[in-house]
Enzyme design. Structure first.
Site, PDB file in Angstrom:
ATOM      1  CG  ASP A  11      55.884  -6.602  74.963  1.00  0.00           C
ATOM      2  OD1 ASP A  11      55.315  -7.570  74.430  1.00  0.00           O
ATOM      3  OD2 ASP A  11      55.260  -5.634  75.424  1.00  0.00           O
ATOM      4  CD  GLU A  29      49.747  -6.968  74.168  1.00  0.00           C
ATOM      5  OE1 GLU A  29      48.605  -6.530  73.928  1.00  0.00           O
ATOM      6  OE2 GLU A  29      50.163  -7.115  75.329  1.00  0.00           O
TER       7      GLU A  29
END
Ligand SMILES: [Zn+2]
Ligand SMILES: [Zn+2]
Length: 400
Positions: free
Chosen positions: A78, A135
């Site tokens: 991400d 994350e």
């Protein structure tokens, strides 16, 4: 098995993956384009996968000779809601940014999958590749690791070993080309707590008619710091930081409530639990001594400290030495008080989370993580996959 040469041959491809992903950063667990990209590359390698885990996470399974022994490799993928200012030719095209290096992690995850799939006939076990969104956290609930586990990422098959890495400049005394490892706690828990101080509102001119939530909060703020300074072993890392204090509506009103939020960082579960308990006890004690009370919420859903298993860390060290040479594999002397949600996976399978230094000052890569000019040295992108493939291959061989 020599993954050094095969990883070097794959280097250009890994760079290409990284640049493609760098153009399309997505945030939180809303990463459909990134997921589709990873899946398309796994299709080319002929590795089957489950997608849509934790919304847009991918769990790919490379089956070797023994399907029962499973090694998990985790890559987060991400980006962040930051407008990129690097001026790179492959800069973000959508207003978000890969400002933490997760584009490189995903590319290296693909690289590791490619290296191992090319030798799967000789692989003494199976490898579960986790491509994880979220994350960096999610505004609407738990982060990607927890969500992927809740969706069964580690249920079938159940891995019995794992590895993951972070690149960038987290530990500044390392240079690209080296590998940093550490046994035990390497990153802290990332907990959020909230204290609602409750008193009784009143006119500012008549304090005796109030239970002043602001006075209570004032005492509380300084008392909370004594937990770390007076109750924790000075050699044990611990942080209690307050991030928000909200109270009041006007200059002449004594507010009846004040809301405080903060974060706790610790490198082991014992200290973490101690801090959580004592914050509540101290806050409650201070409030009641001043005739008020509190409501306390502690966010245990945040990631625990990242705990590296000693024997898996030794496996990593041996694999890394094969790739970059013993002298460039160094122990991380000081853990980071930042957090990483790989902790959720490491609670399920013993493993290790290591550092691949990836900021090259000579190339102007001096910007910190989460900065709009953050960049990494693509020269290291073959090293991560070479080290992880070696570790996985050698460990599976030892279990055979
Ligand atoms: Zn980050
Ligand atoms: Zn990161």
């Amino acid at each position: 098995m020599d993954f050094k040469e095969s990883a070097k041959k794959l280097h250009q491809k890994i760079i290409e993956w990284r640049r493609d992903l760098h153009r399309i950063p997505e945030t939180g667990v809303d990463t459909p384009q990134t997921e589709a990209y990873v899946c398309a590359e796994l299709d080319k390698m002929g590795i089957p996968y489950r997608k849509g885990l934790g919304r847009h996470g991918v769990a790919a399974l490379l089956e070797g000779k023994n399907k029962k022994t499973v090694f998990a490799v985790r890559a987060d993928m991400d980006g962040l809601p930051i407008r990129e200012e690097t001026g790179l030719p492959f800069a973000s095209e959508n207003g978000n940014m890969h400002a933490c290096g997760h584009d490189a992690h995903a590319a290296m995850g693909l690289g590791t999958a490619k290296l191992l799939s090319d030798v799967k006939d000789q692989l003494e076990g199976s490898v579960l590749f986790i491509f994880q969104p979220g994350e960096e956290g999610c505004p609407d609930g738990p982060g990607g690791a927890k969500r992927m586990l809740d969706d069964g990422a580690f249920d079938d098959p159940v891995p019995s070993a794992m590895v993951g890495l972070h690149t960038g400049c987290i530990w500044k005394d390392f240079v690209p080309g080296e590998i940093g490892y550490r046994s035990g706690g390497i990153m802290a828990c990332m907990d959020r707590f909230e204290i609602l101080v409750k008193g009784k509102g009143s006119h500012g001119a008549y304090p005796h008619g109030s239970i002043d939530a602001i006075s209570i909060t004032g005492q509380l703020i300084s008392e909370l710091q004594t937990i770390v300074s007076r109750e924790i072993d000075p050699l044990e890392p611990a942080v209690v930081s307050l991030g928000e204090v909200h109270a009041g509506t006007a200059f002449n009103i004594i507010p009846g409530e004040c809301r405080i939020t903060g974060t706790v960082r610790a490198l082991n579960q014992e200290t973490r639990e101690f801090l959580a308990r004592r914050i509540e006890e101290v806050a409650s004690g201070v409030a009641s001594s001043m005739r008020g009370s509190i409501e306390f919420k502690y966010g245990w859903e945040g990631p625990a400290p990242v705990m590296n298993d000693p024997s898996m860390t030794e496996e990593l060290r041996l694999a890394a030495a094969k790739i970059v040479g013993e002298e460039k594999v160094r122990e991380i002397a000081r853990p980071s008080m930042g957090g990483e949600d790989i902790a959720f996976f490491l609670e399920k399978a013993p493993g290790t989370f290591f550092f691949l230094p990836g900021c090259n000052e000579e190339k102007g890569q001096t910007w910190p993580h989460h900065n709009s000019k953050f960049d990494i040295d693509e020269d290291v992108l073959w090293i991560g996959p070479a080290v992880m493939a070696t570790m996985v291959f050698d460990w599976l061989k030892k279990q055979a």
